[in-house]
Write a protein that holds these residues in place. Structure first.
Motif, PDB file in Angstrom:
ATOM      1  N   ASP A 155       0.849  -1.190   0.000  1.00 39.76           N
ATOM      2  CA  ASP A 155       0.000   0.000   0.000  1.00 39.76           C
ATOM      3  C   ASP A 155       0.883   1.238   0.000  1.00 39.76           C
ATOM      4  O   ASP A 155       2.072   1.164  -0.323  1.00 39.76           O
ATOM      5  N   ASP A 156       0.325   2.379   0.347  1.00 41.97           N
ATOM      6  CA  ASP A 156       1.080   3.640   0.336  1.00 41.97           C
ATOM      7  C   ASP A 156       1.595   4.030   1.712  1.00 41.97           C
ATOM      8  O   ASP A 156       2.006   5.172   1.907  1.00 41.97           O
ATOM      9  N   SER A 157       1.573   3.125   2.655  1.00 46.94           N
ATOM     10  CA  SER A 157       2.015   3.459   4.005  1.00 46.94           C
ATOM     11  C   SER A 157       3.532   3.616   4.046  1.00 46.94           C
ATOM     12  O   SER A 157       4.257   3.101   3.178  1.00 46.94           O
ATOM     13  N   PRO A 158       4.070   4.308   5.064  1.00 50.23           N
ATOM     14  CA  PRO A 158       5.524   4.467   5.192  1.00 50.23           C
ATOM     15  C   PRO A 158       6.261   3.138   5.336  1.00 50.23           C
ATOM     16  O   PRO A 158       7.461   3.067   5.065  1.00 50.23           O
ATOM     17  N   ALA A 159       5.543   2.095   5.756  1.00 49.26           N
ATOM     18  CA  ALA A 159       6.190   0.801   5.970  1.00 49.26           C
ATOM     19  C   ALA A 159       6.324  -0.017   4.691  1.00 49.26           C
ATOM     20  O   ALA A 159       6.899  -1.107   4.710  1.00 49.26           O
ATOM     21  N   ALA A 160       5.803   0.489   3.558  1.00 55.10           N
ATOM     22  CA  ALA A 160       5.766  -0.305   2.327  1.00 55.10           C
ATOM     23  C   ALA A 160       7.151  -0.780   1.907  1.00 55.10           C
ATOM     24  O   ALA A 160       7.322  -1.921   1.461  1.00 55.10           O
ATOM     25  N   VAL A 180       3.040  -9.730  -6.050  1.00 56.39           N
ATOM     26  CA  VAL A 180       2.807  -8.448  -5.399  1.00 56.39           C
ATOM     27  C   VAL A 180       1.361  -8.036  -5.631  1.00 56.39           C
ATOM     28  O   VAL A 180       0.909  -7.935  -6.779  1.00 56.39           O
ATOM     29  N   ILE A 181       0.642  -7.809  -4.542  1.00 54.74           N
ATOM     30  CA  ILE A 181      -0.778  -7.462  -4.604  1.00 54.74           C
ATOM     31  C   ILE A 181      -0.972  -5.979  -4.302  1.00 54.74           C
ATOM     32  O   ILE A 181      -0.521  -5.478  -3.275  1.00 54.74           O
ATOM     33  N   ARG A 182      -1.643  -5.305  -5.206  1.00 54.22           N
ATOM     34  CA  ARG A 182      -1.991  -3.893  -4.993  1.00 54.22           C
ATOM     35  C   ARG A 182      -3.500  -3.752  -5.167  1.00 54.22           C
ATOM     36  O   ARG A 182      -4.052  -4.123  -6.196  1.00 54.22           O
ATOM     37  N   THR A 183      -4.185  -3.267  -4.161  1.00 56.59           N
ATOM     38  CA  THR A 183      -5.628  -3.065  -4.264  1.00 56.59           C
ATOM     39  C   THR A 183      -5.952  -1.590  -4.067  1.00 56.59           C
ATOM     40  O   THR A 183      -5.273  -0.898  -3.307  1.00 56.59           O
ATOM     41  N   TYR A 184      -6.975  -1.132  -4.760  1.00 51.44           N
ATOM     42  CA  TYR A 184      -7.404   0.255  -4.597  1.00 51.44           C
ATOM     43  C   TYR A 184      -8.851   0.355  -5.045  1.00 51.44           C
ATOM     44  O   TYR A 184      -9.372  -0.528  -5.746  1.00 51.44           O
ATOM     45  N   LEU A 185      -9.514   1.416  -4.652  1.00 48.73           N
ATOM     46  CA  LEU A 185     -10.901   1.655  -5.028  1.00 48.73           C
ATOM     47  C   LEU A 185     -10.962   2.872  -5.951  1.00 48.73           C
ATOM     48  O   LEU A 185     -10.828   4.011  -5.492  1.00 48.73           O
ATOM     49  N   PRO A 186     -11.133   2.656  -7.248  1.00 50.69           N
ATOM     50  CA  PRO A 186     -11.217   3.794  -8.169  1.00 50.69           C
ATOM     51  C   PRO A 186     -12.519   4.545  -7.982  1.00 50.69           C
ATOM     52  O   PRO A 186     -13.539   3.953  -7.631  1.00 50.69           O
ATOM     53  N   HIS A 210      -0.565   0.098 -11.655  1.00 49.76           N
ATOM     54  CA  HIS A 210       0.476  -0.875 -12.000  1.00 49.76           C
ATOM     55  C   HIS A 210       1.833  -0.175 -12.123  1.00 49.76           C
ATOM     56  O   HIS A 210       2.856  -0.682 -11.638  1.00 49.76           O
ATOM     57  N   ARG A 211       1.848   1.007 -12.752  1.00 49.04           N
ATOM     58  CA  ARG A 211       3.110   1.752 -12.899  1.00 49.04           C
ATOM     59  C   ARG A 211       3.633   2.207 -11.535  1.00 49.04           C
ATOM     60  O   ARG A 211       4.849   2.209 -11.296  1.00 49.04           O
ATOM     61  N   ARG A 212       2.733   2.590 -10.643  1.00 53.09           N
ATOM     62  CA  ARG A 212       3.151   3.000  -9.302  1.00 53.09           C
ATOM     63  C   ARG A 212       3.830   1.836  -8.580  1.00 53.09           C
ATOM     64  O   ARG A 212       4.838   2.019  -7.893  1.00 53.09           O
ATOM     65  N   VAL A 213       3.268   0.659  -8.726  1.00 59.26           N
ATOM     66  CA  VAL A 213       3.881  -0.516  -8.097  1.00 59.26           C
ATOM     67  C   VAL A 213       5.236  -0.802  -8.724  1.00 59.26           C
ATOM     68  O   VAL A 213       6.212  -1.117  -8.029  1.00 59.26           O
ATOM     69  N   GLU A 214       5.320  -0.708 -10.044  1.00 58.04           N
ATOM     70  CA  GLU A 214       6.596  -0.931 -10.726  1.00 58.04           C
ATOM     71  C   GLU A 214       7.668   0.018 -10.200  1.00 58.04           C
ATOM     72  O   GLU A 214       8.821  -0.376  -9.998  1.00 58.04           O
ATOM     73  N   GLY A 226      17.204 -12.259  -9.471  1.00 58.56           N
ATOM     74  CA  GLY A 226      16.783 -13.636  -9.705  1.00 58.56           C
ATOM     75  C   GLY A 226      15.354 -13.934  -9.285  1.00 58.56           C
ATOM     76  O   GLY A 226      14.852 -15.037  -9.540  1.00 58.56           O
ATOM     77  N   VAL A 227      14.680 -12.973  -8.648  1.00 57.60           N
ATOM     78  CA  VAL A 227      13.314 -13.193  -8.174  1.00 57.60           C
ATOM     79  C   VAL A 227      12.317 -12.807  -9.263  1.00 57.60           C
ATOM     80  O   VAL A 227      12.277 -11.652  -9.706  1.00 57.60           O
ATOM     81  N   LYS A 228      11.530 -13.757  -9.703  1.00 54.59           N
ATOM     82  CA  LYS A 228      10.475 -13.493 -10.683  1.00 54.59           C
ATOM     83  C   LYS A 228       9.311 -12.805  -9.971  1.00 54.59           C
ATOM     84  O   LYS A 228       8.852 -13.261  -8.934  1.00 54.59           O
ATOM     85  N   VAL A 229       8.831 -11.704 -10.548  1.00 51.17           N
ATOM     86  CA  VAL A 229       7.803 -10.900  -9.894  1.00 51.17           C
ATOM     87  C   VAL A 229       6.553 -10.819 -10.768  1.00 51.17           C
ATOM     88  O   VAL A 229       6.630 -10.528 -11.961  1.00 51.17           O
ATOM     89  N   ASP A 230       5.417 -11.093 -10.161  1.00 45.02           N
ATOM     90  CA  ASP A 230       4.124 -10.897 -10.806  1.00 45.02           C
ATOM     91  C   ASP A 230       3.351  -9.850 -10.011  1.00 45.02           C
ATOM     92  O   ASP A 230       3.354  -9.872  -8.780  1.00 45.02           O
ATOM     93  N   ILE A 231       2.673  -8.958 -10.713  1.00 42.32           N
ATOM     94  CA  ILE A 231       1.911  -7.894 -10.065  1.00 42.32           C
ATOM     95  C   ILE A 231       0.426  -8.099 -10.341  1.00 42.32           C
ATOM     96  O   ILE A 231       0.021  -8.318 -11.481  1.00 42.32           O
TER      97      ILE A 231
END
Length: 295
Positions: A155-160, A180-186, A210-214, A226-231
């Motif tokens: 999420d957008d918290s300081p701990a992210a 990596v899971i990103r949820t939001y309410l448009p 998605h770009r913000r997560v990237e 070496g870590v494969k990442v899916d968003i």
């Protein structure tokens, strides 16, 4: 300088046995000492009227048998891991919290002795997970699973950033992919007022998220190439998405605070729901030595 260690609490139940095995493999993976702790309360009703030491002696013998059995279980899955066995007298939650002051990770089972069948998470595990001054893993669901990705909610918290660091390290150490899971309410269009946000498409907003997560992932991709990442970007609640992913993951990582959580909350609602409903171990990412409230 203290020895780095993983502390696992055990009471001899099946849930705590799964926790011991998970902790032993994790200690072996990290090359850390595994400290196995059993907390027992010997103040039974009969003991209050006993002038000798019979009841405390029996209690201590039972406690030593519990940690000895846990030691054998740890050796069976991780033969070379260094062990320290400890029996403590008192109430389990505060004694484990006190012990957590000087450890790098606490591992617990999801249920303990005396728990009601209707409770999905034991009171000791929930209290320690909520108040410990270090990261905590609650081993639940399928227990000691070794296959599948590591999943993390961002999420957008300081701990992210700390949560991502923990998740990438966990995935790299297991040679696993990272989901990596990103949820939001448009915001819904005015002409669709009253329609649930999960029922309409927002491709532009989803692409922006998605770009913000990237952007958040860029330094961690570089550190762990070496870590494969899916968003995954979703309009569902974080707890719902992460719980669903937990059925195919080997570990779910969440922060100790959720975005927008109240100042006094030590564990966000997403973490609490996962501790009750996830089908794999849940890691509450919290910097060791962090300030917590123990009430």
């Amino acid at each position: 300088m203290r020895t780095k260690e993983i502390l696992v609490g055990t009471d001899g139940t099946a849930a705590s046995q799964a926790a011991v095995q998970w902790a032993a493999l994790e200690a072996q993976r990290r090359r850390l000492l595994l400290r196995i702790v059993h907390v027992f309360d010997w103040e039974w009703r009969a003991a209050r009227y006993d002038s000798g030491t019979e009841y405390i002696d029996v209690s201590r013998q039972l406690a030593e048998a519990v940690v000895a059995n846990a030691s054998a279980q740890a050796r069976a899955v991780a033969p070379g891991v260094p062990l320290e066995l400890d029996t403590l007298i008192g109430n389990p939650a505060p004694r484990l919290l006190a012990a957590a002051d000087d450890t790098d990770l606490v591992v617990l089972g999801s249920r303990g002795r005396g728990g009601f069948a209707s409770l999905l998470l034991g009171s000791v595990s929930q209290r320690v997970a909520t108040h410990a001054p270090c990261p905590v893993v609650v081993v639940r669901g399928r227990g000691n699973v070794l296959d599948g990705p590591v999943a993390v909610g961002v999420d957008d918290s300081p701990a992210a950033d700390h949560v991502l660091a923990t998740a990438f390290e966990a995935a790299a150490g297991r040679d696993a992919a990272l989901t990596v899971i990103r949820t939001y309410l448009p915001p819904p269009p005015l002409w669709m007022a009253g329609v649930p946000v999960t029922e309409f498409s927002t491709p532009e907003e989803d692409a922006a998220e998605h770009r913000r997560v990237e952007d958040l992932l860029t330094p961690w991709r570089q550190k762990y190439p070496g870590v494969k990442v899916d968003i995954t970007v979703s309009h569902e609640s974080p707890a719902a998405v992460l719980t669903g992913v937990s059925y195919s993951a080997q570990l779910v990582v969440v922060g100790s605070h959720g975005h927008g959580s109240i100042a006094g909350a030590l564990l966000g609602s997403t973490g609490i729901q996962l501790l009750h409903h996830a089908d794999c171990p849940v890691l509450i990412a919290r910097p060791a030595g962090s300030e917590t409230r123990r009430s």
